[in-house]
Design a protein around this motif. Structure first.
Motif, PDB file in Angstrom:
ATOM      1  N   TYR A  66      32.077  29.107  45.127  1.00 57.98           N
ATOM      2  CA  TYR A  66      32.589  29.014  43.754  1.00 57.98           C
ATOM      3  C   TYR A  66      33.496  30.204  43.443  1.00 57.98           C
ATOM      4  O   TYR A  66      34.584  30.039  42.908  1.00 57.98           O
ATOM      5  CB  TYR A  66      31.425  28.955  42.758  1.00 57.98           C
ATOM      6  N   ARG A  67      33.034  31.408  43.791  1.00 58.20           N
ATOM      7  CA  ARG A  67      33.838  32.607  43.534  1.00 58.20           C
ATOM      8  C   ARG A  67      35.179  32.542  44.271  1.00 58.20           C
ATOM      9  O   ARG A  67      36.214  32.918  43.728  1.00 58.20           O
ATOM     10  CB  ARG A  67      33.082  33.855  43.961  1.00 58.20           C
ATOM     11  N   ALA A  68      35.144  32.076  45.513  1.00 59.46           N
ATOM     12  CA  ALA A  68      36.376  31.974  46.289  1.00 59.46           C
ATOM     13  C   ALA A  68      37.351  30.990  45.641  1.00 59.46           C
ATOM     14  O   ALA A  68      38.556  31.274  45.536  1.00 59.46           O
ATOM     15  CB  ALA A  68      36.071  31.555  47.725  1.00 59.46           C
ATOM     16  N   GLU A  69      36.831  29.848  45.183  1.00 64.25           N
ATOM     17  CA  GLU A  69      37.688  28.853  44.526  1.00 64.25           C
ATOM     18  C   GLU A  69      38.283  29.419  43.240  1.00 64.25           C
ATOM     19  O   GLU A  69      39.480  29.276  42.979  1.00 64.25           O
ATOM     20  CB  GLU A  69      36.885  27.591  44.212  1.00 64.25           C
ATOM     21  N   GLN A  70      37.436  30.042  42.431  1.00 66.61           N
ATOM     22  CA  GLN A  70      37.904  30.611  41.165  1.00 66.61           C
ATOM     23  C   GLN A  70      38.899  31.749  41.402  1.00 66.61           C
ATOM     24  O   GLN A  70      39.897  31.859  40.689  1.00 66.61           O
ATOM     25  CB  GLN A  70      36.725  31.102  40.326  1.00 66.61           C
ATOM     26  N   SER A  71      38.638  32.577  42.387  1.00 65.54           N
ATOM     27  CA  SER A  71      39.555  33.677  42.704  1.00 65.54           C
ATOM     28  C   SER A  71      40.913  33.144  43.144  1.00 65.54           C
ATOM     29  O   SER A  71      41.952  33.723  42.810  1.00 65.54           O
ATOM     30  CB  SER A  71      38.969  34.580  43.790  1.00 65.54           C
ATOM     31  N   GLN A  72      40.914  32.036  43.878  1.00 54.62           N
ATOM     32  CA  GLN A  72      42.179  31.437  44.303  1.00 54.62           C
ATOM     33  C   GLN A  72      42.952  30.905  43.104  1.00 54.62           C
ATOM     34  O   GLN A  72      44.171  31.080  43.018  1.00 54.62           O
ATOM     35  CB  GLN A  72      41.938  30.323  45.328  1.00 54.62           C
ATOM     36  N   ILE A  73      42.253  30.279  42.177  1.00 58.95           N
ATOM     37  CA  ILE A  73      42.912  29.775  40.967  1.00 58.95           C
ATOM     38  C   ILE A  73      43.513  30.939  40.181  1.00 58.95           C
ATOM     39  O   ILE A  73      44.671  30.882  39.746  1.00 58.95           O
ATOM     40  CB  ILE A  73      41.915  28.976  40.092  1.00 58.95           C
ATOM     41  N   ILE A  74      42.734  32.003  40.019  1.00 55.99           N
ATOM     42  CA  ILE A  74      43.219  33.187  39.294  1.00 55.99           C
ATOM     43  C   ILE A  74      44.431  33.777  40.008  1.00 55.99           C
ATOM     44  O   ILE A  74      45.428  34.140  39.376  1.00 55.99           O
ATOM     45  CB  ILE A  74      42.083  34.217  39.127  1.00 55.99           C
ATOM     46  N   ASP A  76      46.579  32.224  41.929  1.00 55.01           N
ATOM     47  CA  ASP A  76      47.720  31.333  41.733  1.00 55.01           C
ATOM     48  C   ASP A  76      48.326  31.522  40.338  1.00 55.01           C
ATOM     49  O   ASP A  76      49.546  31.558  40.178  1.00 55.01           O
ATOM     50  CB  ASP A  76      47.318  29.867  41.925  1.00 55.01           C
ATOM     51  N   LEU A  77      47.459  31.650  39.323  1.00 59.86           N
ATOM     52  CA  LEU A  77      47.950  31.863  37.961  1.00 59.86           C
ATOM     53  C   LEU A  77      48.637  33.218  37.822  1.00 59.86           C
ATOM     54  O   LEU A  77      49.654  33.338  37.132  1.00 59.86           O
ATOM     55  CB  LEU A  77      46.803  31.733  36.957  1.00 59.86           C
ATOM     56  N   THR A  80      52.123  33.184  38.908  1.00 56.70           N
ATOM     57  CA  THR A  80      53.019  32.585  37.919  1.00 56.70           C
ATOM     58  C   THR A  80      53.291  33.539  36.757  1.00 56.70           C
ATOM     59  O   THR A  80      54.445  33.736  36.368  1.00 56.70           O
ATOM     60  CB  THR A  80      52.404  31.272  37.367  1.00 56.70           C
ATOM     61  N   TYR A  81      52.221  34.112  36.197  1.00 55.47           N
ATOM     62  CA  TYR A  81      52.362  34.874  34.958  1.00 55.47           C
ATOM     63  C   TYR A  81      52.720  36.349  35.140  1.00 55.47           C
ATOM     64  O   TYR A  81      53.322  36.945  34.249  1.00 55.47           O
ATOM     65  CB  TYR A  81      51.078  34.767  34.118  1.00 55.47           C
ATOM     66  N   LEU A  82      52.359  36.956  36.238  1.00 56.40           N
ATOM     67  CA  LEU A  82      52.635  38.382  36.413  1.00 56.40           C
ATOM     68  C   LEU A  82      54.133  38.701  36.387  1.00 56.40           C
ATOM     69  O   LEU A  82      54.548  39.632  35.680  1.00 56.40           O
ATOM     70  CB  LEU A  82      51.970  38.908  37.693  1.00 56.40           C
TER      71      LEU A  82
END
Length: 172
Positions: A66-74, A76-77, A80-82
């Motif tokens: 779960y942490r790995a999936e969430q970290s990947q989403i973060i 990716d975002l 985009t936003y940085l």
């Protein structure tokens, strides 16, 4: 020797029943636990701990996924936003993107437990609160005198050349 799928299912079913009984505080030597197929209470106890350990490891693996999936989403975002937040194009920094980046970084830190490592707590006697009271200058000087004045010229390393030292930090 590897267990068959049927044997694995049988052991899992027995362990599930054992855990349910133990959650009801049924003792290991109770006939209901022994009826599950355990020869004695020691065998049941060992199997209980094996079951709990196996479930904990499975849960830890799921949490890690779960942490790995969430970290990947973060991540990716952030990709985009940085750049928008930093103003990499002619438009200058985007403040809303900056807020989003900060929220993403905070979420990533909470998700991975990085903030927890930065927190520390002092505790007093018996794990309770640290007793704090006002002290006079003379009391503070006495405390420093008792503890010993730090020597400004020495390294933090208190070992002497011959390695022999008293409690006061000076060579014998």
């Amino acid at each position: 020797m590897a267990w068959s799928a049927a044997k694995i299912a049988e052991v899992d079913e027995r362990r599930t029943a054992l855990i349910k009984l133990r959650r009801k505080r049924v003792p290991y030597d109770d006939p209901r636990i022994l009826a599950l197929g355990y020869s004695n209470e020691d065998v049941a106890r060992k199997d209980f701990y094996r079951a709990v350990t196996a479930r904990r490891k499975a849960t830890e693996a799921e949490v890690a996924d779960y942490r790995a999936e969430q970290s990947q989403i973060i991540s990716d975002l952030l990709d985009t936003y940085l750049p928008l937040a930093l103003g990499s194009d002619e438009a200058g920094p985007d403040h809303k993107a900056g807020e989003m980046v900060l929220k993403l970084l905070e979420r990533d830190a909470r998700l991975n437990g990085w903030e927890a490592a930065l927190k520390a707590e002092l505790s007093g006697p018996g794990g309770g609160a640290v007793p704090i009271r006002a002290a006079t200058i003379s009391e503070l000087h006495e405390l420093i005198r008792t503890a010993g004045e730090p020597d400004q010229d020495e390294d933090l390393d208190t070992d002497t050349e011959d390695g022999d030292e008293n409690d006061d930090g000076h060579s014998a």
